[in-house]
Design a protein around this motif. Structure first.
Motif, mmCIF file in Angstrom:
data_model
loop_
_atom_site.group_PDB
_atom_site.id
_atom_site.type_symbol
_atom_site.label_atom_id
_atom_site.label_comp_id
_atom_site.label_asym_id
_atom_site.label_seq_id
_atom_site.Cartn_x
_atom_site.Cartn_y
_atom_site.Cartn_z
ATOM 1 N N ASP A 1 -4.527 4.892 5.475
ATOM 2 C CA ASP A 1 -5.112 5.232 3.815
ATOM 3 C C ASP A 1 -6.549 4.928 3.774
ATOM 4 N N SER B 1 -8.079 3.572 0.585
ATOM 5 C CA SER B 1 -8.197 2.595 -1.011
ATOM 6 C C SER B 1 -9.612 3.180 -1.096
ATOM 7 N N THR C 1 -3.274 -2.141 -2.859
ATOM 8 C CA THR C 1 -1.897 -2.510 -3.421
ATOM 9 C C THR C 1 -1.643 -3.977 -3.579
ATOM 10 N N TYR D 1 -2.440 0.977 8.204
ATOM 11 C CA TYR D 1 -1.956 1.164 7.020
ATOM 12 C C TYR D 1 -1.389 2.583 6.619
ATOM 13 N N ASP E 1 -8.371 -5.302 8.537
ATOM 14 C CA ASP E 1 -8.588 -4.543 8.597
ATOM 15 C C ASP E 1 -10.177 -4.197 9.033
HETATM 16 O O1 PXL Z 1 -3.990 -3.486 4.971
HETATM 17 C C1 PXL Z 1 -4.037 -3.789 4.203
HETATM 18 C C2 PXL Z 1 -4.240 -2.874 3.382
HETATM 19 C C3 PXL Z 1 -4.355 -1.096 4.028
HETATM 20 N N1 PXL Z 1 -4.607 -0.543 2.406
HETATM 21 C C4 PXL Z 1 -4.154 -0.561 1.501
HETATM 22 C C5 PXL Z 1 -2.520 -1.719 1.459
HETATM 23 C C6 PXL Z 1 -3.122 -2.982 2.298
HETATM 24 C C7 PXL Z 1 -2.925 -3.942 1.968
HETATM 25 O O2 PXL Z 1 -2.348 -4.662 0.715
HETATM 26 O O3 PXL Z 1 -2.359 -1.901 -0.297
HETATM 27 C C8 PXL Z 1 -3.092 0.540 0.507
#
Ligand code: PXL
Length: 277
Positions: A11, A13, A46, A82, A218
């Motif tokens: 993803d 983030s 998250t 993720y 990560d």
């Molecule tokens: O790999 C960690 C991670 C990656 N992406 C999102 C996450 C988390 C860990 O909580 O919430 C959206």
């Protein structure tokens, strides 16, 4: 492989120093051409933020993959983190089957859980789908919690070497090939990584600086993949990634404002040096 081309699927983030905003710079610093497939776009990660937005990109994936196939694009490795949904995992399996060049590597970080618990977005169906992906991959990088979800073994905060050996045996029996099990420590201020490859198991122990710094999984997996793509063996890549991650935690600790991730950028020059570049 002097200039490998890799695809990473995880993803975005937007804020939070995890997944693609970590993988892309680390792999680029490792001198690897890095193509991306965003699994979802979130306003933040998250773990610790509340009220985050999520746009799941599952339905875009088949068309993107079909376009790449039409263009005859192939990758030396596909590395997943993720993922946005249970349904998406089947599309990712298909990408392993159709977009890896002959002999290319599939690497799965089953990023779904930590400290004995699944991340908020996931459920049992996601775990079942992740099992299929992980046990098909050439290399997996679970933490202990994720290994428990993958095997059905009970999660324990306190464990010994026989518990870790049993966890590795269960993963192997389920079909796991090379396993890089992270966050394994047998003393309060120690942690480390266990690598099982071709029937051989080796442990690299190092300092544990703080309990559960967010985002380190990560950073670790991305540095591991970067080293692997530079010709390091899985064990040597696991050691290098551990040393780099410890450095990132070191420069972040002592800044309570920075609870949501690690300042991995500050250590990139060291990472590049460790790679011998
Ligand atoms: O790999 C960690 C991670 C990656 N992406 C999102 C996450 C988390 C860990 O909580 O919430 C959206």
């Amino acid at each position: 492989m002097s200039y490998p081309k890799i695809l990473t699927i995880q993803d975005i983030s937007c804020v939070g120093q995890c997944s693609l905003t970590v993988a892309l710079p680390i792999l680029s610093a490792a001198g690897v051409e890095t193509c991306i497939l965003p699994s979802a776009v979130l306003s933040t990660h998250t773990a610790g933020f509340s009220g985050f937005t999520v746009r799941d990109l599952t339905e875009d994936i088949p068309a993107i993959a079909a376009h790449w196939r039409k263009e005859k694009i192939a990758f030396d490795a596909v590395y997943t983190g993720y993922l946005g949904s249970t349904e998406q995992i089947a599309f990712v399996k298909d990408i392993f089957g159709t977009l890896l060049r002959e002999g290319g590597l599939s690497i799965v970080d089953p990023a779904m859980a930590d400290n004995g618990k699944l991340y908020p977005a996931f459920d049992g169906a996601y775990v079942e789908a992740m099992k299929e992906l992980a046990f098909e991959a050439d290399i997996i990088l679970p933490n202990i919690t994720e290994a428990c979800f993958l095997t059905g073994m009970e999660y324990r905060e306190n464990y010994d070497e026989s518990y870790i050996a049993a966890l590795l045996d269960r993963l192997t029996a389920s079909g796991a090939k090379t396993i890089v099990l992270t966050g394994v420590g047998y003393a309060p201020d120690r942690t480390g990584v266990v690598v099982r490859e071709g029937g051989q198991t080796r442990y690299y122990e190092h300092r544990r600086i703080s309990k559960g710094c967010h985002g380190t999984g990560d950073v670790y997996a991305s540095a591991f993949v970067g080293a692997l793509m530079n010709g390091f063996s899985p064990y040597d890549a696991a050691v290098l990634a551990a040393d780099y991650t410890v450095g990132c935690i070191e420069v972040t600790q002592g800044d309570p404002e920075h609870w949501y991730g690690v300042k991995f950028e500050l250590e990139l020059p060291n990472f590049i040096r460790m790679l011998g570049k």
